[in-house]
Design a protein around this motif. Structure first.
Motif, mmCIF file in Angstrom:
data_model
loop_
_atom_site.group_PDB
_atom_site.id
_atom_site.type_symbol
_atom_site.label_atom_id
_atom_site.label_comp_id
_atom_site.label_asym_id
_atom_site.label_seq_id
_atom_site.Cartn_x
_atom_site.Cartn_y
_atom_site.Cartn_z
ATOM 1 N N ASP A 187 0.765 -1.135 -0.054
ATOM 2 C CA ASP A 187 0.169 0.042 0.111
ATOM 3 C C ASP A 187 0.872 1.120 0.029
ATOM 4 O OD1 ASP A 187 -2.273 -1.616 0.001
ATOM 5 O OD2 ASP A 187 -2.768 -1.290 2.058
ATOM 6 N N ALA A 188 1.834 1.268 0.922
ATOM 7 C CA ALA A 188 2.836 2.276 0.866
ATOM 8 C C ALA A 188 3.570 2.578 -0.522
ATOM 9 C CB ALA A 188 3.917 2.166 1.781
ATOM 10 N N LEU A 189 4.136 1.483 -1.184
ATOM 11 C CA LEU A 189 4.549 1.452 -2.497
ATOM 12 C C LEU A 189 3.553 2.250 -3.504
ATOM 13 C CD1 LEU A 189 6.587 0.823 -4.486
ATOM 14 C CD2 LEU A 189 5.813 -1.451 -4.719
ATOM 15 N N ALA A 190 2.343 1.520 -3.613
ATOM 16 C CA ALA A 190 1.539 1.993 -4.484
ATOM 17 C C ALA A 190 1.181 3.757 -4.348
ATOM 18 C CB ALA A 190 0.226 1.266 -4.100
ATOM 19 N N VAL A 228 4.352 5.485 -5.672
ATOM 20 C CA VAL A 228 4.450 5.652 -7.002
ATOM 21 C C VAL A 228 3.061 6.625 -7.495
ATOM 22 C CG1 VAL A 228 3.613 4.356 -9.148
ATOM 23 C CG2 VAL A 228 5.067 3.327 -7.219
ATOM 24 N N LYS A 229 2.135 6.829 -6.977
ATOM 25 C CA LYS A 229 1.169 7.447 -7.527
ATOM 26 C C LYS A 229 1.401 9.075 -7.193
ATOM 27 C CE LYS A 229 -3.943 8.641 -6.786
ATOM 28 N NZ LYS A 229 -5.232 8.281 -6.085
ATOM 29 N N GLU A 230 2.045 9.311 -6.071
ATOM 30 C CA GLU A 230 2.443 10.652 -5.343
ATOM 31 C C GLU A 230 3.531 10.951 -6.651
ATOM 32 O OE1 GLU A 230 4.708 12.838 -1.850
ATOM 33 O OE2 GLU A 230 2.878 11.218 -1.480
ATOM 34 N N TYR A 231 4.535 10.009 -6.792
ATOM 35 C CA TYR A 231 5.580 10.470 -7.546
ATOM 36 C C TYR A 231 5.171 10.561 -8.904
ATOM 37 C CZ TYR A 231 9.760 9.018 -10.518
ATOM 38 O OH TYR A 231 10.989 8.948 -11.283
ATOM 39 N N SER A 232 4.152 9.773 -9.788
ATOM 40 C CA SER A 232 3.857 9.996 -10.904
ATOM 41 C C SER A 232 3.082 11.490 -11.114
ATOM 42 C CB SER A 232 2.657 8.789 -11.080
ATOM 43 O OG SER A 232 3.344 7.703 -11.074
ATOM 44 N N GLN A 233 2.542 11.886 -10.151
ATOM 45 C CA GLN A 233 1.946 13.349 -10.307
ATOM 46 C C GLN A 233 2.968 14.307 -10.295
ATOM 47 O OE1 GLN A 233 -1.086 13.236 -6.936
ATOM 48 N NE2 GLN A 233 -2.315 11.786 -8.136
ATOM 49 N N ASP A 234 4.119 14.357 -9.667
ATOM 50 C CA ASP A 234 5.034 15.157 -9.858
ATOM 51 C C ASP A 234 5.634 15.453 -10.915
ATOM 52 O OD1 ASP A 234 4.933 15.413 -7.138
ATOM 53 O OD2 ASP A 234 6.593 14.325 -6.733
#
Length: 186
Positions: free
Chosen positions: A174-177, A180-186
């Motif tokens: 869950d922390a990884l997902a 990734v979601k946060e990283y993808s939005q940058d």
């Protein structure tokens, strides 16, 4: 540590195309964790019906694992043609894992070695610093899996979700997902 490739690259096994080449290509067996040696050893009699006579003989004569002096890891033993000792083939020529087949038929509770379950993710352990690195093991035989993963829009970490949860737990996944979601939005 998790490679950005695990979060960014696409992957879904496409056995119709590759026929499970990761089970019979390469120079080394699948990495095995020390506890898996005992687990698999205790299950050999229940796995045996899913193996070829050649594999059964190889295991009887030489064992089901070896130790790789170079990488310092235990690995599944290989047959003379470099295929995994637990590998079989179905009527279409697609490989299967005898361990996993026994699991799916409810003969054993152990699915398969975690390194196989996680693939194409490979774990590199740094004992001195006390961490593991998760990297994408990019291999040309998996090109169809990359294409198929892109078509289905499934990233490596999503493809390996069940295995990542098995190895590290739901909270880790869950922390990884979320990362990734946060990283993808940058």
């Amino acid at each position: 540590m998790i490679s950005s490739d695990v979060a960014e690259k696409h992957f879904v096994c496409n056995l119709e195309k590759c026929k499970g080449a990761c089970c019979y290509e390469g120079d080394f067996g699948a990495p095995l964790e020390k506890p898996e040696l005992e687990q698999i050893g205790a299950l050999l009699e229940k796995i045996r019906p899913y193996l070829s006579e050649e594999s059964i003989l190889k295991i009887k004569e030489e064992g089901f694992f070896t130790f790789n002096e170079k990488s310092k890891v235990y690995e599944t033993a290989l047959m003379n043609d470099a295929s995994c000792v637990f590998m079989g083939r179905d009527q279409l020529g697609i490989t299967f894992c005898g361990i996993e087949k026994a699991y799916h038929e409810n003969k054993i509770a152990f699915k398969k070695p975690i390194s196989c379950h996680l693939y194409p993710i490979r774990i590199t352990k740094n004992e001195a610093q006390g961490f593991e690195a998760l990297n994408y093991d990019q291999w040309d035989i998996c090109q169809s899996a990359c294409t198929y993963g892109a078509k289905k829009n499934v990233r490596i970490y999503e493809f390996a979700k069940e295995a990542l949860i098995r190895k590290y737990g739901q909270e880790f996944y869950d922390a990884l997902a979320a990362a990734v979601k946060e990283y993808s939005q940058d």
